[in-house]
Design a protein around this motif. Sequence first.
Motif, PDB file in Angstrom:
ATOM      1  N   ARG A   4     -50.717  42.157  27.468  1.00 31.66           N
ATOM      2  CA  ARG A   4     -51.846  41.257  27.704  1.00 31.66           C
ATOM      3  C   ARG A   4     -52.668  41.062  26.424  1.00 31.66           C
ATOM      4  NH1 ARG A   4     -57.106  41.055  28.598  1.00 31.66           N
ATOM      5  NH2 ARG A   4     -57.948  39.745  30.276  1.00 31.66           N
ATOM      6  N   PHE A   8     -53.255  37.476  24.397  1.00 28.69           N
ATOM      7  CA  PHE A   8     -54.581  36.914  24.105  1.00 28.69           C
ATOM      8  C   PHE A   8     -54.829  36.853  22.596  1.00 28.69           C
ATOM      9  CE2 PHE A   8     -56.900  35.763  27.872  1.00 28.69           C
ATOM     10  CZ  PHE A   8     -56.162  36.345  28.882  1.00 28.69           C
ATOM     11  N   ILE A  32     -67.428  25.393  34.507  1.00 27.30           N
ATOM     12  CA  ILE A  32     -67.092  25.936  35.824  1.00 27.30           C
ATOM     13  C   ILE A  32     -68.280  25.830  36.776  1.00 27.30           C
ATOM     14  CG2 ILE A  32     -66.574  28.099  37.036  1.00 27.30           C
ATOM     15  CD1 ILE A  32     -64.556  28.700  34.864  1.00 27.30           C
ATOM     16  N   TRP A 176     -63.817  19.457  48.577  1.00 22.90           N
ATOM     17  CA  TRP A 176     -64.161  20.741  47.918  1.00 22.90           C
ATOM     18  C   TRP A 176     -65.613  21.104  48.177  1.00 22.90           C
ATOM     19  CZ3 TRP A 176     -60.003  22.896  47.840  1.00 22.90           C
ATOM     20  CH2 TRP A 176     -58.842  22.346  47.293  1.00 22.90           C
ATOM     21  N   ARG A 180     -66.766  24.699  49.589  1.00 21.32           N
ATOM     22  CA  ARG A 180     -67.784  25.568  48.965  1.00 21.32           C
ATOM     23  C   ARG A 180     -68.926  25.863  49.939  1.00 21.32           C
ATOM     24  NH1 ARG A 180     -67.081  22.004  44.082  1.00 21.32           N
ATOM     25  NH2 ARG A 180     -65.602  23.136  42.766  1.00 21.32           N
ATOM     26  N   ARG A 186     -67.017  29.456  44.257  1.00 28.28           N
ATOM     27  CA  ARG A 186     -65.911  30.198  43.639  1.00 28.28           C
ATOM     28  C   ARG A 186     -65.113  31.038  44.635  1.00 28.28           C
ATOM     29  NH1 ARG A 186     -67.441  32.059  37.614  1.00 28.28           N
ATOM     30  NH2 ARG A 186     -68.950  30.421  37.188  1.00 28.28           N
ATOM     31  N   MET A 188     -62.456  31.193  48.045  1.00 27.80           N
ATOM     32  CA  MET A 188     -61.480  30.423  48.808  1.00 27.80           C
ATOM     33  C   MET A 188     -60.922  31.327  49.899  1.00 27.80           C
ATOM     34  SD  MET A 188     -60.705  27.316  47.416  1.00 27.80           S
ATOM     35  CE  MET A 188     -59.071  26.770  46.913  1.00 27.80           C
TER      36      MET A 188
ATOM     37  N   TYR B  67     -60.492  30.543  29.913  1.00 25.16           N
ATOM     38  CA  TYR B  67     -60.159  30.164  31.292  1.00 25.16           C
ATOM     39  C   TYR B  67     -59.128  31.107  31.904  1.00 25.16           C
ATOM     40  CZ  TYR B  67     -62.953  25.972  30.774  1.00 25.16           C
ATOM     41  OH  TYR B  67     -64.003  25.113  30.586  1.00 25.16           O
ATOM     42  N   LEU B  68     -58.221  31.619  31.086  1.00 27.54           N
ATOM     43  CA  LEU B  68     -57.266  32.599  31.624  1.00 27.54           C
ATOM     44  C   LEU B  68     -57.997  33.873  32.047  1.00 27.54           C
ATOM     45  CD1 LEU B  68     -54.164  32.254  29.244  1.00 27.54           C
ATOM     46  CD2 LEU B  68     -54.209  31.802  31.711  1.00 27.54           C
ATOM     47  N   GLU B  69     -58.967  34.298  31.231  1.00 33.90           N
ATOM     48  CA  GLU B  69     -59.740  35.500  31.592  1.00 33.90           C
ATOM     49  C   GLU B  69     -60.520  35.286  32.886  1.00 33.90           C
ATOM     50  OE1 GLU B  69     -60.609  37.670  27.282  1.00 33.90           O
ATOM     51  OE2 GLU B  69     -62.050  36.214  28.058  1.00 33.90           O
ATOM     52  N   GLU B  70     -61.143  34.106  32.991  1.00 36.13           N
ATOM     53  CA  GLU B  70     -61.926  33.797  34.181  1.00 36.13           C
ATOM     54  C   GLU B  70     -61.016  33.724  35.415  1.00 36.13           C
ATOM     55  OE1 GLU B  70     -65.128  33.660  34.475  1.00 36.13           O
ATOM     56  OE2 GLU B  70     -65.251  32.902  36.532  1.00 36.13           O
ATOM     57  N   GLU B  72     -58.158  35.222  35.769  1.00 28.93           N
ATOM     58  CA  GLU B  72     -57.686  36.582  36.073  1.00 28.93           C
ATOM     59  C   GLU B  72     -58.759  37.368  36.830  1.00 28.93           C
ATOM     60  OE1 GLU B  72     -57.407  39.278  32.741  1.00 28.93           O
ATOM     61  OE2 GLU B  72     -55.651  40.274  33.596  1.00 28.93           O
ATOM     62  N   ALA B 213     -59.188  28.363  37.226  1.00 29.51           N
ATOM     63  CA  ALA B 213     -60.049  29.416  36.679  1.00 29.51           C
ATOM     64  C   ALA B 213     -61.205  29.723  37.626  1.00 29.51           C
ATOM     65  CB  ALA B 213     -60.575  28.990  35.311  1.00 29.51           C
ATOM     66  N   GLU B 214     -61.833  28.681  38.133  1.00 34.17           N
ATOM     67  CA  GLU B 214     -63.016  28.808  38.980  1.00 34.17           C
ATOM     68  C   GLU B 214     -62.820  29.748  40.173  1.00 34.17           C
ATOM     69  OE1 GLU B 214     -63.873  25.061  40.836  1.00 34.17           O
ATOM     70  OE2 GLU B 214     -65.557  25.846  41.998  1.00 34.17           O
ATOM     71  N   THR B 215     -61.642  29.696  40.785  1.00 32.96           N
ATOM     72  CA  THR B 215     -61.424  30.415  42.044  1.00 32.96           C
ATOM     73  C   THR B 215     -60.343  31.494  41.972  1.00 32.96           C
ATOM     74  OG1 THR B 215     -59.803  28.764  42.724  1.00 32.96           O
ATOM     75  CG2 THR B 215     -62.079  28.393  43.417  1.00 32.96           C
ATOM     76  N   SER B 217     -57.212  30.812  42.002  1.00 30.96           N
ATOM     77  CA  SER B 217     -56.125  30.333  42.862  1.00 30.96           C
ATOM     78  C   SER B 217     -54.886  29.958  42.044  1.00 30.96           C
ATOM     79  CB  SER B 217     -56.568  29.088  43.637  1.00 30.96           C
ATOM     80  OG  SER B 217     -57.779  29.318  44.313  1.00 30.96           O
ATOM     81  N   PRO B 248     -59.830  24.356  34.544  1.00 28.26           N
ATOM     82  CA  PRO B 248     -61.091  25.020  34.871  1.00 28.26           C
ATOM     83  C   PRO B 248     -61.469  24.983  36.357  1.00 28.26           C
ATOM     84  CG  PRO B 248     -61.353  23.645  32.911  1.00 28.26           C
ATOM     85  CD  PRO B 248     -60.006  23.347  33.467  1.00 28.26           C
ATOM     86  N   THR B 249     -61.564  23.780  36.954  1.00 28.80           N
ATOM     87  CA  THR B 249     -62.214  23.690  38.272  1.00 28.80           C
ATOM     88  C   THR B 249     -61.366  22.932  39.297  1.00 28.80           C
ATOM     89  OG1 THR B 249     -63.263  21.561  37.805  1.00 28.80           O
ATOM     90  CG2 THR B 249     -64.482  23.543  37.142  1.00 28.80           C
ATOM     91  N   LEU B 250     -61.804  22.974  40.539  1.00 31.26           N
ATOM     92  CA  LEU B 250     -61.156  22.221  41.606  1.00 31.26           C
ATOM     93  C   LEU B 250     -61.277  20.721  41.359  1.00 31.26           C
ATOM     94  CD1 LEU B 250     -62.466  24.393  44.574  1.00 31.26           C
ATOM     95  CD2 LEU B 250     -60.080  24.191  43.861  1.00 31.26           C
TER      96      LEU B 250
END
Lengths: 225, 475
Positions: A4, A8, A32, A176, A180, A186, A188, B67-70, B72, B213-215, B217, B248-250
């Motif tokens: 990982r 990164f 976001i 959406w 929410r 955030r 689901m 975004y990958l961190e968020e 995850e 990222a946001e959720t 999913s 990033p988002t839905l």
Amino acid sequence: MTGRDRIFAKIRAGLGVTGHDQDRQAAAARRIAASRRHLTPDRVAGKSHEQHMQLLRGFLEGQCATVVEAASAKDVPRLVAKYLRDTNLPMRLKVGADGYLARLPWSTEPALELRHGRAEAGDEVGLSRAMAAVAETGTLVLASGADNPVTINFLPETHIVVIEASGVVGTYEDAWARVRERFGARAMPRTINMISGPSRTGDIGGKLVMGAHGPRRMCVVIVRA
Amino acid sequence: MKPTTTEFKANARVALDDAQLQRALAGLPGGLVAQRTAARARLPEFEALRDVGRDIRDHALAHLDLYLEEWERNATAAGATVHWAETAADARDAILAICQRAGARTVTKGKSMVSEEIALNGHLEAQGLEVVETDLGEYLVQIRGEVPSHIIAPAIHLTQDQVEADFRKRHTHLPKDRVLIEAATLVGEAREILREKFLAADVGITGANFLIAETGSTIIVTNEGNGDLTQSLAKVHIVITSIDRVVPTLEDVSSILRLLARSATGQEFSTYTTFSTGPRRSGDPDGPQACHIVVLDNGRSELLGSELREVLRCIRCGACMNHCPVYTAIGGHAYGWVYPGPIGAVLTPSLIGVKQAGHLPSASTFCGRCEQVCPMKIPLPKLMRHHRETEFDQGGLSWSYRKGLALWGWLALRPRLYHLASRFGIAALGAAGRRRGSFRRLPFATGWTRHREFPAPQGRTFQQLWAEHRAGLPR
């Protein structure tokens, strides 16, 4: 260094960044938090709810679903029974614990048998409630859980979905907002299924065939009031 | 998957002579291409949405680490286990270990090109697992011992007759005299066989079109519902995906989804778009008890800092190959690795090197249709040209090819000499071919004249005609 860390590190090297750059972090966090909408299609933007209802119906029928309208919730059992009879299907439904569906006056249709729980291999007809329906492409939005188990959407050959008119929205983004509202920012449920008609495939000689793996047929009941 | 990209020329020749393949490919223009054209016409915002989609993907890639961190963080909070895989081998090992810990015997799979990239099936089968592809096209390809020839229509190289023959050969427990004339009957037969597999599976593996990222999913898009049965019925759901899939988002993914199905199949929206977040929740009567997500790099991170970054915008719709004159002539297998068509001609050398895959970007006339239809506006011809330059710089290509290019380059940098030489050449060819109007054979051009006649020039060059046109002379 773990795999990982190395991935990164390579991403950051490629982008020429450190990962501690506050401007970038703020930009990503803002993006976001903002839930910003982009361009949405004219076919639904600024249109009335009634126009959304018509669009929804048109797209769903174009996508090989049957659409029936119930003037009020108390008509739903009768319309469900009629659909099953007309289609020559067994009068047995598998349904989750959804409170709205449970409160419908099923006793008015004694021939209908409701069984509760997740779908199993032998179940022929499933009944679900959609939490929203998107007019722009005729797409139902279903949230998984005890109320509407996800297997009901896919295992039975026939899927009946009830949607209240108040759940009919213009765009995916509108849907959406509902998600929410119900589950929190955030968050689901395990699964959100966006469903636009019965299952299909074009994998054999490019010919469209319904009922590939999921339901062969779908009936959408739109409840006016 | 072991590449046969170095054999591209021979593969292409075989494909061109394959009558069955040519019959199967003949359906493309009237099928996926015409359907996309119609869908685009129904949505006036389509072209504007392409700019939106490109900008979303560019933004996501520019902030990929964050975004990958968020993603995850949110996936983990929802109960999923995230595994990072630097290489194909790392991903294979991670998936095998999860299957073995789950005591799995039967594994169902939804469609995933990344799983082809890491050659997953063979690896699991070598350890005694039964691996069943459940997307109908993937199943057809699997029972033939082949690989997909298209990224969204894996069996597009097969005709219905071939499918019937394969089913008769494979499904020997069914009556020999059964009637299999209709496509619907064939689909029904596969449905019954695969339904048993769904119900028996211990582990279900799917890909992911996007990560949110946001959720936290993962998203899959299908028309058959096979990916949903795969992930809902097995005890363990494994997602195999790659680092470039995050948005990033839905709202962001909604804009991209407006382009995906329309570009791919010409549908308004795919039948099933499924957002999965972690394993089943407490109180849920169904869904997987565990969810593992394996995120593959396999060379993608190195593209971020290169001139090839734009290829990472790809959303795997397949429009570029449907519209490509090369793909539609030879099909996907000739490309020799996982990703065929124009996107393959860019991605394959990016991931396995131009030394292995230099033929792919060279097999293009740069007609530009791929770039015209790409929903993410990836400049595919420009990126192919980049690979060609890299191949030249690395000393690839034959001696005669290099010498020819050097000679042409030397001439092209001297416009007056170039004009003189072309005037002389054209005039000479014109004089020699005036009587017949064309050549049956021409030295240095046998690659052309072997198949068709070469038209004789009419005497003057384009430059001459243009000069006369500008001077107002009649033609």
